[in-house]
Design a protein around this motif. Sequence first.
Motif, short mmCIF file in Angstrom:
data_model
loop_
_atom_site.label_atom_id
_atom_site.label_comp_id
_atom_site.label_asym_id
_atom_site.label_seq_id
_atom_site.Cartn_x
_atom_site.Cartn_y
_atom_site.Cartn_z
N GLY A 120 -4.61 2.43 -0.66
CA GLY A 120 -4.46 2.59 -2.07
C GLY A 120 -3.02 2.10 -2.68
O GLY A 120 -2.17 2.18 -1.88
N ASN A 131 -13.46 -5.08 2.59
CA ASN A 131 -12.22 -4.96 1.98
C ASN A 131 -12.32 -4.80 0.50
O ASN A 131 -11.28 -5.49 -0.13
CB ASN A 131 -11.10 -5.95 2.38
N GLU A 135 -10.88 -0.83 -9.01
CA GLU A 135 -9.78 -0.84 -10.01
C GLU A 135 -10.06 0.00 -11.29
O GLU A 135 -11.06 -0.28 -11.60
CB GLU A 135 -9.08 -2.16 -10.18
N TYR A 188 -14.82 7.20 -7.30
CA TYR A 188 -13.54 6.98 -6.46
C TYR A 188 -12.23 7.48 -7.44
O TYR A 188 -12.24 7.13 -8.54
CB TYR A 188 -13.29 5.60 -6.30
N SER A 227 0.86 -1.18 0.01
CA SER A 227 -0.09 -0.04 0.02
C SER A 227 0.84 1.30 -0.08
O SER A 227 1.85 1.19 0.64
CB SER A 227 -0.83 0.07 1.29
N THR A 272 -12.29 -3.75 -3.58
CA THR A 272 -11.65 -2.97 -4.14
C THR A 272 -12.20 -2.27 -5.45
O THR A 272 -13.03 -2.95 -6.07
CB THR A 272 -10.25 -3.73 -4.75
N ILE A 304 -5.49 1.18 -7.60
CA ILE A 304 -6.53 0.19 -6.82
C ILE A 304 -6.67 0.85 -5.39
O ILE A 304 -5.63 1.12 -4.76
CB ILE A 304 -5.77 -1.28 -6.55
N ILE A 305 -8.02 1.05 -4.89
CA ILE A 305 -8.24 1.49 -3.87
C ILE A 305 -9.06 0.26 -3.17
O ILE A 305 -10.06 -0.03 -3.42
CB ILE A 305 -9.33 2.72 -4.03
N THR A 306 -8.73 0.27 -1.94
CA THR A 306 -9.24 -0.65 -0.95
C THR A 306 -10.35 0.06 -0.02
O THR A 306 -10.06 1.31 0.55
CB THR A 306 -8.56 -1.51 -0.44
#
Length: 796
Positions: A651, A738, A742, A684, A621, A740, A665-667
Amino acid sequence: MPAGHRGLRPRRALLALAAVGCAALFGAGGPAQAGLGATTTLSNDVVHNLGLATLTGSVPASQTVTVGVFLSNPNQAAEDSYVKQLYDPSSPNYGNYLDPDTFNSEFGVPAANLQAAESWLQGAGLTATPVDGATDYLLASGSAAQVEAAFGTPLTTYTAAGRSFYANTAAPTVPASLAISDVLGLNNFNRLHTPRVQTTGATTTSAVPTSGSVPKTGLLSIKDLWSIYDAPSTNQGNGQSMAIFGWGVTDPVVPDLRSFEAEWGLPGVPISVKKYGDTSTPDTSGDGATGEWELDTQSSTGMAPNVTSETLYFARHNDDTEALAAFTGWVNDRKGPLQGSASFGECENVGNANAILTDGMEVPGDKILEQAVVEGRTLFSSTGDTGSSCSIIGVPVLGSTNGVATQAYPGLEWPSVSPWAVAVGGTDLTGDGNTPEHRLAETAWEFTGGGNSTSEPAGSYQRGVASTNCTFDASGNPTISGPLCRSTPDVATISGDVATGNGLLINSDNGADSQGAGTSLSSPLWLGVWTRIQAAAAGKGLGFANYKIYKLAQSSGGRDFYDVTVGDNQPYPAKPGYDNTTGWGTPEISQIMQDLTGRLTPARTTAPAPIVTSPSTTCGSLFTDAAGDDNYTFGAGAPMGSLPQLDILSGRVALSPDGQTLRTIITVNNLSTAIPTGGGENDYQLVFTFGGNQYFTQLAVEPGGIVNAYDGELVHASLETKYLQEHVDTGTLVQGPNGTVEVDAPLADFPGLAAGSTLLRPSAATYVREGVNQGPLEPADSGGPTDDELLGACSS
């Protein structure tokens, strides 16, 4: 303000009965005053025109109340005389600035007086704490019942203009032998406010950004201001330190400063925080002021990046009692900076306003700032963003306490109106679009504060400039033939314009650059300007800046300031020479430095702090963010932590195995396609800087779970940070805990980006789009920036 006046008349009767009840209960003096002889009534320490408020009850007896007790100085006349000598070139005391210990020894309140007041307060059951090093001011805390008894007045609750507050219904009485001149904190009506700070939101558009040598009417960088205001590269403030005054929570300030420094390749200025006030309740937060402190620290250290340190002298809450303690702490700090900035204020004492108002801290505050001047220190202060007027409650046309609107009463803001502070006004500044940037135009901002005081006397440096006589004394009492009154501002720098998008690029909590604007930008910029100039001075320094500023402006033929002659602040026009919009104008830093010190290099060769760089990551991350901190407040909003589908956890950025695709990619805490408004969309965004440009990837979740992905460039224009959707990409969602988000974007979409490139300061943010496509984006959460990304270090 309560609707109509019919409901107020019986309240006045109730108020009168409450006062009679107080006299019957406490007598001429409270029980805590018994046996101490004659008492003094502090007639100015009340809230005026309480009949305009609605009486609602009494302060609970057990509620903690903190007051500030300010003592009269028997050496005031001697101090006043010394100030005149100190800034008189013909005097043997010229330039002999004192340290705090010498000041208190020569001119301060005798220590025995402080000890007597402390003992009396402790005898009344209060906890009394002098401000470190000071002999004239101390804080005292206790229950409301104890405070009422000590000062012989009940504390009663009210509402007015949508606000709830408490106030003493009678002037306090104190033992005459203690020489107490002011008691602050018997009301919590007075609340300091910051001028309007504009941190922009975001809107998507398909417009194409401008580039090249097109005039730069929008946001300027700190390095643009170096060149426009002619700051010499040979002196960036080495050996000096600075102070920022404020209140409340400071946790986000330093991380955002480090991000700002990393973006512009600046040293990491060491920051320390000194807090003053009541610890029984949490520090003020959520009042929007944190953005102000981010602006103050970034603009001041950005203008003088080689300083040794910056100290935040902060009240815990935005009230007069604790703010005065912060100023007192500064002037009594043996190693305190020679210069500071306060981007906040309150209306000066206005004796004839039909409004609810108090005397605030103007009278004791002026005495504290005079001590600063004796010590050779300078406070810069913003004149406010309400034109030639100030914000007071009770005047019917007022719409808000502050912010880009001219108010009804033609008063000025303290502390900028103090003769012992440098009042800083604001301008609109347009660059010419070249490298380095130069001024194309600079005009007076229409809402910059400035005008003529009705109660604050002009400093001697304003001889020949101030033109109106005071009609009230410093306590707001009418006077027939008052002295010449203070005129503001003294100087100006860019404030920008919150309506056009002009201002300074700063870094705020959302990671993307934002607009910093208002005179709350102008004051800390002048702090940095003066610090840079001060660094070239040998010995004890240059002293209080206004004496030097006015002498230069009146004797140098205009070469030290850019004279702003276009614009007005309703009703004062900008004009040649001094005016009530921009004072003497904006600084020509190199010329001022040369004229005052004869050099363009620091007098001390102190090394600056190391340049800040964001550490590059390998795999994993780039940043993490706490769970449950999503905070969607637009409209009806939602409770914090109630929208896990918008709650960012982390991220990262990666390069596809073939090296052709950028993967962002954002979690998210618990990802779903639910949209809080039912319509619109959830967005996002992941933002990064490369090659001097800010880029983004965006995934939009529309009703029905429809997903669209884009990338493009960020452009700051007007009041918005605009996300320019330039390319359509591939986007995927993995829902659930959790989950994601993308976006896969061709590397070719970002000119020059390749394996081995460094992406600066990646960060993420979530938004809710209100209504139709192209509508505004309202923020929900943000994460980062923390690390840079060395592209290609992670291949999946």
